[in-house]
Write a protein that holds these residues in place. Structure first.
Motif, short mmCIF file in Angstrom:
data_model
loop_
_atom_site.label_atom_id
_atom_site.label_comp_id
_atom_site.label_asym_id
_atom_site.label_seq_id
_atom_site.Cartn_x
_atom_site.Cartn_y
_atom_site.Cartn_z
N ASN A 16 0.84 -1.21 0.00
CA ASN A 16 0.00 0.00 0.00
C ASN A 16 0.87 1.26 0.00
O ASN A 16 0.60 2.23 0.71
CB ASN A 16 -0.96 0.00 1.20
CG ASN A 16 -1.84 -1.22 1.19
OD1 ASN A 16 -2.12 -1.79 0.14
ND2 ASN A 16 -2.30 -1.64 2.36
N GLY A 17 1.95 1.19 -0.79
CA GLY A 17 2.81 2.36 -0.98
C GLY A 17 3.90 2.51 0.07
O GLY A 17 4.76 3.38 -0.06
N LYS A 18 3.90 1.67 1.11
CA LYS A 18 4.93 1.82 2.16
C LYS A 18 5.94 0.68 2.07
O LYS A 18 5.58 -0.49 1.93
CB LYS A 18 4.28 1.81 3.55
CG LYS A 18 3.48 3.06 3.78
CD LYS A 18 3.27 3.35 5.27
CE LYS A 18 2.47 4.63 5.43
NZ LYS A 18 1.24 4.47 6.17
N THR A 80 -0.93 -4.54 -3.03
CA THR A 80 -2.05 -3.74 -2.53
C THR A 80 -3.01 -4.66 -1.80
O THR A 80 -3.43 -5.68 -2.35
CB THR A 80 -2.80 -3.05 -3.69
OG1 THR A 80 -1.87 -2.34 -4.50
CG2 THR A 80 -3.85 -2.08 -3.16
N THR A 81 -3.30 -4.33 -0.56
CA THR A 81 -4.33 -5.04 0.20
C THR A 81 -5.59 -4.18 0.17
O THR A 81 -5.57 -3.02 -0.26
CB THR A 81 -3.91 -5.26 1.67
OG1 THR A 81 -3.92 -3.99 2.33
CG2 THR A 81 -2.54 -5.90 1.77
N ILE A 82 -6.66 -4.74 0.68
CA ILE A 82 -7.93 -3.99 0.64
C ILE A 82 -7.83 -2.67 1.41
O ILE A 82 -8.49 -1.70 1.08
CB ILE A 82 -9.08 -4.89 1.16
CG1 ILE A 82 -10.41 -4.28 0.78
CG2 ILE A 82 -8.95 -5.19 2.63
CD1 ILE A 82 -11.55 -5.25 0.89
N GLU A 83 -6.94 -2.63 2.41
CA GLU A 83 -6.75 -1.37 3.15
C GLU A 83 -6.19 -0.29 2.24
O GLU A 83 -6.36 0.91 2.50
CB GLU A 83 -5.81 -1.58 4.35
CG GLU A 83 -6.36 -2.41 5.48
CD GLU A 83 -6.14 -3.91 5.31
OE1 GLU A 83 -5.71 -4.34 4.21
OE2 GLU A 83 -6.38 -4.66 6.29
N GLY A 84 -5.51 -0.70 1.17
CA GLY A 84 -4.89 0.26 0.26
C GLY A 84 -5.83 0.81 -0.79
O GLY A 84 -5.43 1.65 -1.60
N LEU A 85 -7.07 0.37 -0.79
CA LEU A 85 -8.02 0.89 -1.79
C LEU A 85 -8.56 2.26 -1.40
O LEU A 85 -8.92 3.06 -2.25
CB LEU A 85 -9.19 -0.08 -1.98
CG LEU A 85 -8.90 -1.30 -2.85
CD1 LEU A 85 -10.12 -2.21 -2.91
CD2 LEU A 85 -8.50 -0.88 -4.26
N SER A 86 -8.67 2.51 -0.09
CA SER A 86 -9.13 3.84 0.34
C SER A 86 -7.92 4.76 0.47
O SER A 86 -6.78 4.28 0.44
CB SER A 86 -9.88 3.73 1.67
OG SER A 86 -9.10 3.01 2.59
N GLU A 88 -5.54 7.85 2.45
CA GLU A 88 -4.93 7.85 3.79
C GLU A 88 -5.89 8.34 4.87
O GLU A 88 -5.76 8.00 6.03
CB GLU A 88 -3.66 8.68 3.79
CG GLU A 88 -2.57 7.95 3.06
CD GLU A 88 -1.19 8.54 3.25
OE1 GLU A 88 -1.08 9.63 3.86
OE2 GLU A 88 -0.24 7.91 2.77
N GLU A 89 -6.88 9.14 4.47
CA GLU A 89 -7.88 9.60 5.45
C GLU A 89 -9.01 8.60 5.62
O GLU A 89 -9.96 8.82 6.36
CB GLU A 89 -8.49 10.95 5.02
CG GLU A 89 -7.61 12.16 5.29
CD GLU A 89 -6.52 12.33 4.27
OE1 GLU A 89 -6.83 12.23 3.06
OE2 GLU A 89 -5.35 12.50 4.66
#
Ligand code: FES
Ligand code: FES
Length: 166
Positions: A16-18, A80-86, A88-89
């Protein structure tokens, strides 16, 4: 034998970009790494045999079932996991908004597979037919919806994504 069991491998992943540098067992699955070591619990644990799709993530932009993917084979990839679809806020992406607004989920256990398969489909085919949607979603099982609301959700997502780009 004891030495073999204690061997670890060093891998680098961007999740997720990190960036993450991790020392792991060669036999750990990507699913266990994500859930147990890195706390990405949105990647669900289902059949553990590659059939249900609950554990789906994206690896370098393509869907993959993390339960049957050895993490040690993955150095220097983007996940990318599902957390990475939204964002940062925590704001939902247009894809997630469509599933939310059309009741595309009930329990949500299939959400990782359904959302990532839809993302992959719409990147290749922005305006799919019902049959194309059914074929694209075949890799993930849903026990709750009967699939009709999922087809509606994918069609709504196609419109929503297209509108967000214009
Ligand atoms: Fe991976 Fe079912 S848990 S496909
Ligand atoms: Fe429950 Fe799909 S919404 S498994």
């Amino acid at each position: 034998m004891e030495d073999l069991l204690e061997d670890t491998v060093l891998i680098q992943l961007r999740i997720n970009g990190k960036y993450h540098e991790l020392e792991i067992s060669p036999s750990v699955s990507l699913l266990d790494l994500l859930r147990d070591e890195l706390n990405f619990k949105g990647t669900h644990m289902g059949c553990m045999t590659g059939h249900c799709g609950a554990c789906t993530v994206m690896i370098n932009g393509k869907t993959a079932k993390s339960c049957i993917t050895l993490a040690s084979t993955l150095s220097n990839v983007d996940i990318t996991t599902i957390e990475g679809l939204s964002d940062e806020e925590g704001n939902l992406s247009p894809l997630q908004e469509s599933f939310w607004n059309t009741a595309g989920f009930q329990c949500g256990y299939c959400a990782p597979g359904m959302l990532f398969l839809t993302k992959e489909l719409l990147e290749d085919n922005p305006n799919p037919t019902d049959d194309e949607i059914k074929t694209a979603l075949e890799g993930t099982l849903c026990r709750c919806t009967g699939y009709q609301s999922l087809i509606r959700a994918v069609k709504d997502a196609a419109e929503n994504i297209s509108a967000s780009k214009s």
